[in-house]
Design a protein around this motif. Structure first.
Motif, PDB file in Angstrom:
ATOM      1  N   TRP A  12       0.838  -1.204   0.000  1.00 19.07           N
ATOM      2  CA  TRP A  12       0.000   0.000   0.000  1.00 19.07           C
ATOM      3  C   TRP A  12       0.872   1.254   0.000  1.00 19.07           C
ATOM      4  N   LEU A  13       1.961   1.227   0.798  1.00 16.59           N
ATOM      5  CA  LEU A  13       2.850   2.379   0.869  1.00 16.59           C
ATOM      6  C   LEU A  13       3.498   2.697  -0.479  1.00 16.59           C
ATOM      7  N   ILE A  14       3.819   1.676  -1.246  1.00 13.70           N
ATOM      8  CA  ILE A  14       4.511   1.925  -2.516  1.00 13.70           C
ATOM      9  C   ILE A  14       3.570   1.909  -3.708  1.00 13.70           C
ATOM     10  N   GLY A  15       2.304   2.080  -3.450  1.00 13.36           N
ATOM     11  CA  GLY A  15       1.376   2.273  -4.561  1.00 13.36           C
ATOM     12  C   GLY A  15       0.467   1.106  -4.873  1.00 13.36           C
ATOM     13  N   GLY A  16       0.085   0.336  -3.881  1.00 13.51           N
ATOM     14  CA  GLY A  16      -0.891  -0.729  -4.090  1.00 13.51           C
ATOM     15  C   GLY A  16      -0.333  -1.985  -4.748  1.00 13.51           C
ATOM     16  N   VAL A  17       0.930  -2.251  -4.581  1.00 12.54           N
ATOM     17  CA  VAL A  17       1.539  -3.438  -5.174  1.00 12.54           C
ATOM     18  C   VAL A  17       1.277  -4.638  -4.273  1.00 12.54           C
ATOM     19  N   ASN A  18       0.806  -5.736  -4.874  1.00 12.93           N
ATOM     20  CA  ASN A  18       0.633  -6.987  -4.145  1.00 12.93           C
ATOM     21  C   ASN A  18       1.894  -7.820  -4.392  1.00 12.93           C
ATOM     22  N   PHE A  19       2.707  -7.989  -3.372  1.00 13.38           N
ATOM     23  CA  PHE A  19       3.998  -8.645  -3.545  1.00 13.38           C
ATOM     24  C   PHE A  19       3.863 -10.084  -4.020  1.00 13.38           C
ATOM     25  N   SER A  20       2.812 -10.773  -3.595  1.00 15.14           N
ATOM     26  CA  SER A  20       2.683 -12.172  -4.009  1.00 15.14           C
ATOM     27  C   SER A  20       2.452 -12.288  -5.518  1.00 15.14           C
ATOM     28  N   ASP A  21       2.019 -11.200  -6.169  1.00 15.39           N
ATOM     29  CA  ASP A  21       1.791 -11.230  -7.615  1.00 15.39           C
ATOM     30  C   ASP A  21       3.024 -10.818  -8.428  1.00 15.39           C
ATOM     31  N   LEU A  22       4.071 -10.349  -7.759  1.00 14.20           N
ATOM     32  CA  LEU A  22       5.261  -9.906  -8.489  1.00 14.20           C
ATOM     33  C   LEU A  22       5.970 -11.103  -9.121  1.00 14.20           C
ATOM     34  N   ARG A  23       6.188 -11.006 -10.447  1.00 14.01           N
ATOM     35  CA  ARG A  23       6.855 -12.098 -11.158  1.00 14.01           C
ATOM     36  C   ARG A  23       7.356 -11.604 -12.502  1.00 14.01           C
ATOM     37  N   VAL A  24       8.292 -12.360 -13.035  1.00 11.95           N
ATOM     38  CA  VAL A  24       8.773 -12.122 -14.382  1.00 11.95           C
ATOM     39  C   VAL A  24       8.316 -13.311 -15.214  1.00 11.95           C
ATOM     40  N   VAL A  25       7.468 -13.051 -16.225  1.00  9.24           N
ATOM     41  CA  VAL A  25       6.940 -14.136 -17.050  1.00  9.24           C
ATOM     42  C   VAL A  25       7.954 -14.476 -18.132  1.00  9.24           C
ATOM     43  N   LEU A  26       8.421 -15.726 -18.103  1.00 10.05           N
ATOM     44  CA  LEU A  26       9.380 -16.193 -19.110  1.00 10.05           C
ATOM     45  C   LEU A  26       8.655 -16.712 -20.350  1.00 10.05           C
ATOM     46  N   ALA A  27       7.524 -17.392 -20.106  1.00  9.82           N
ATOM     47  CA  ALA A  27       6.708 -17.905 -21.218  1.00  9.82           C
ATOM     48  C   ALA A  27       5.253 -17.823 -20.794  1.00  9.82           C
ATOM     49  N   PRO A  28       4.420 -17.066 -21.537  1.00 15.51           N
ATOM     50  CA  PRO A  28       3.013 -16.947 -21.148  1.00 15.51           C
ATOM     51  C   PRO A  28       2.288 -18.291 -21.317  1.00 15.51           C
ATOM     52  N   ALA A  29       1.165 -18.397 -20.608  1.00 18.31           N
ATOM     53  CA  ALA A  29       0.352 -19.614 -20.712  1.00 18.31           C
ATOM     54  C   ALA A  29      -0.133 -19.758 -22.151  1.00 18.31           C
ATOM     55  N   SER A  30      -0.186 -20.999 -22.600  1.00 16.25           N
ATOM     56  CA  SER A  30      -0.623 -21.272 -23.960  1.00 16.25           C
ATOM     57  C   SER A  30      -1.466 -22.543 -23.934  1.00 16.25           C
ATOM     58  N   GLY A  31      -2.762 -22.383 -24.109  1.00 15.90           N
ATOM     59  CA  GLY A  31      -3.653 -23.543 -24.073  1.00 15.90           C
ATOM     60  C   GLY A  31      -3.634 -24.179 -22.690  1.00 15.90           C
ATOM     61  N   GLU A  32      -3.258 -25.441 -22.643  1.00 16.89           N
ATOM     62  CA  GLU A  32      -3.197 -26.154 -21.365  1.00 16.89           C
ATOM     63  C   GLU A  32      -1.826 -26.036 -20.700  1.00 16.89           C
TER      64      GLU A  32
END
Length: 141
Positions: A52-72
């Protein structure tokens, strides 16, 4: 072979009967409960507040996506937000353990500094005191 087994079990029973094993078991149980409390504190109190202090960031959602989901196939991501949570957990637990050990050290030092009974006089002094008391008793008769 049978004597070796009996000796082994006898040694094991002696080991279990020592206070150290019971103390260790209590420490593990208390440590596990304490870890659950710290996890809850970090995940449900500290991290939402920091987010909340740094602008509403949810730390558990922080990630770097290497490959997005595709189908299954699920997405492949480095979840560094969870890693940050674990670092904060570690720091809180480490700090708490440090404070507890420091307090125990202070209590031990105070106990060691407590005034002790004076040491017993040497044997020759005791003997001379007894001789003096006997001579005084003879003079009094």
């Amino acid at each position: 072979m049978k004597e070796e087994k009996q000796g082994f079990w006898k040694d094991f029973k002696a080991f279990i009967a020592r206070g150290n094993v019971a103390d260790m078991a209590v420490g593990i149980v208390v440590g596990t409960a304490f870890t659950a409390i710290v996890n809850s504190l970090v995940q449900e109190v500290i991290m939402p507040f920091v987010g909340w202090l740094i602008g509403g960031v949810n730390f558990s959602d922080l990630r770097v996506v290497l490959a997005p989901a595709s189908g299954e196939i699920p997405e492949v991501a480095i979840r560094y937000g969870s890693f940050l949570n674990q670092i904060i957990n570690f720091l809180i637990i480490s700090f708490t353990v440090f404070v507890m050990i420091r307090l125990l050290g202070k209590f031990r030092r105070k106990k060691e500094e407590a005034p002790k009974a004076p040491p017993a006089p040497p044997a020759d002094v005791v003997l001379l005191t007894e001789i003096r008391d006997l001579l005084k008793a003879r003079e009094g008769k």
